[in-house]
Design a protein around this motif. Sequence first.
Motif, PDB file in Angstrom:
ATOM      1  N   VAL A 124       0.846  -1.196   0.000  1.00 22.23           N
ATOM      2  CA  VAL A 124       0.000   0.000   0.000  1.00 22.23           C
ATOM      3  C   VAL A 124       0.879   1.243   0.000  1.00 22.23           C
ATOM      4  O   VAL A 124       0.642   2.189  -0.767  1.00 22.23           O
ATOM      5  CB  VAL A 124      -0.977  -0.012   1.205  1.00 22.23           C
ATOM      6  CG1 VAL A 124      -1.659   1.344   1.373  1.00 22.23           C
ATOM      7  CG2 VAL A 124      -2.014  -1.117   1.035  1.00 22.23           C
ATOM      8  N   ARG A 125       1.909   1.250   0.836  1.00 25.27           N
ATOM      9  CA  ARG A 125       2.839   2.390   0.850  1.00 25.27           C
ATOM     10  C   ARG A 125       3.494   2.557  -0.523  1.00 25.27           C
ATOM     11  O   ARG A 125       3.657   3.675  -1.017  1.00 25.27           O
ATOM     12  CB  ARG A 125       3.915   2.209   1.929  1.00 25.27           C
ATOM     13  CG  ARG A 125       3.416   2.387   3.344  1.00 25.27           C
ATOM     14  CD  ARG A 125       4.555   2.501   4.344  1.00 25.27           C
ATOM     15  NE  ARG A 125       5.600   1.518   4.218  1.00 25.27           N
ATOM     16  CZ  ARG A 125       5.608   0.313   4.780  1.00 25.27           C
ATOM     17  NH1 ARG A 125       4.602  -0.072   5.537  1.00 25.27           N
ATOM     18  NH2 ARG A 125       6.621  -0.509   4.613  1.00 25.27           N
ATOM     19  N   GLU A 126       3.862   1.456  -1.148  1.00 25.63           N
ATOM     20  CA  GLU A 126       4.470   1.497  -2.470  1.00 25.63           C
ATOM     21  C   GLU A 126       3.512   2.097  -3.492  1.00 25.63           C
ATOM     22  O   GLU A 126       3.899   2.914  -4.336  1.00 25.63           O
ATOM     23  CB  GLU A 126       4.891   0.086  -2.895  1.00 25.63           C
ATOM     24  CG  GLU A 126       5.577   0.017  -4.237  1.00 25.63           C
ATOM     25  CD  GLU A 126       5.966  -1.400  -4.581  1.00 25.63           C
ATOM     26  OE1 GLU A 126       5.582  -1.834  -5.705  1.00 25.63           O
ATOM     27  OE2 GLU A 126       6.636  -2.070  -3.782  1.00 25.63           O
ATOM     28  N   ALA A 127       2.238   1.715  -3.424  1.00 24.69           N
ATOM     29  CA  ALA A 127       1.244   2.268  -4.341  1.00 24.69           C
ATOM     30  C   ALA A 127       1.128   3.779  -4.134  1.00 24.69           C
ATOM     31  O   ALA A 127       1.092   4.547  -5.098  1.00 24.69           O
ATOM     32  CB  ALA A 127      -0.111   1.593  -4.135  1.00 24.69           C
ATOM     33  N   ALA A 128       1.091   4.214  -2.876  1.00 17.86           N
ATOM     34  CA  ALA A 128       1.014   5.653  -2.580  1.00 17.86           C
ATOM     35  C   ALA A 128       2.215   6.368  -3.177  1.00 17.86           C
ATOM     36  O   ALA A 128       2.072   7.429  -3.812  1.00 17.86           O
ATOM     37  CB  ALA A 128       0.929   5.882  -1.078  1.00 17.86           C
ATOM     38  N   GLU A 129       3.401   5.811  -2.998  1.00 17.72           N
ATOM     39  CA  GLU A 129       4.614   6.415  -3.527  1.00 17.72           C
ATOM     40  C   GLU A 129       4.590   6.459  -5.058  1.00 17.72           C
ATOM     41  O   GLU A 129       5.062   7.432  -5.653  1.00 17.72           O
ATOM     42  CB  GLU A 129       5.843   5.662  -3.025  1.00 17.72           C
ATOM     43  CG  GLU A 129       6.070   5.847  -1.538  1.00 17.72           C
ATOM     44  CD  GLU A 129       7.088   4.877  -0.944  1.00 17.72           C
ATOM     45  OE1 GLU A 129       7.743   4.133  -1.710  1.00 17.72           O
ATOM     46  OE2 GLU A 129       7.210   4.851   0.297  1.00 17.72           O
TER      47      GLU A 129
END
Length: 134
Positions: A124-129
């Motif tokens: 999820v953090r990767e998608a946000a980034e």
Amino acid sequence: MNDDIISPQELRFRNELNQILPNAYDRIDDIESFPESIGTEILAFFVGYACHPQNWPLIELARNKIKTIPSKWLLKHLPEVARTTICFEDDWEYRRLLELISEAAPILLNWGIEQGVNSTNEEVREAAEDFMGQ
């Protein structure tokens, strides 16, 4: 492909939507005139199809219908509907939401990114980034 031919998926989609409000499928651009609870239920229906399935034709069908919703109404209701419709800790659903927002309501993209940037789920953090700076 003939425009009059409706896929079985689209037919099912229409039928489910029309159970919420008859003829809603063909009247989405008039969603502002619906009772607010019906409008948000219809938006939740679309957001669910745009973010949950792994069937691209259904995802695209829902995204395209969302894009016909008047912007002012969509911007007002999308964040709350998204909070109650998708799981922000599920990377598939979250990434589909960011894709939807970037296409249909880009002004909300920073809001969408903020929902996942501090997630405990690395994907999820990767998608946000991935969506930062768009």
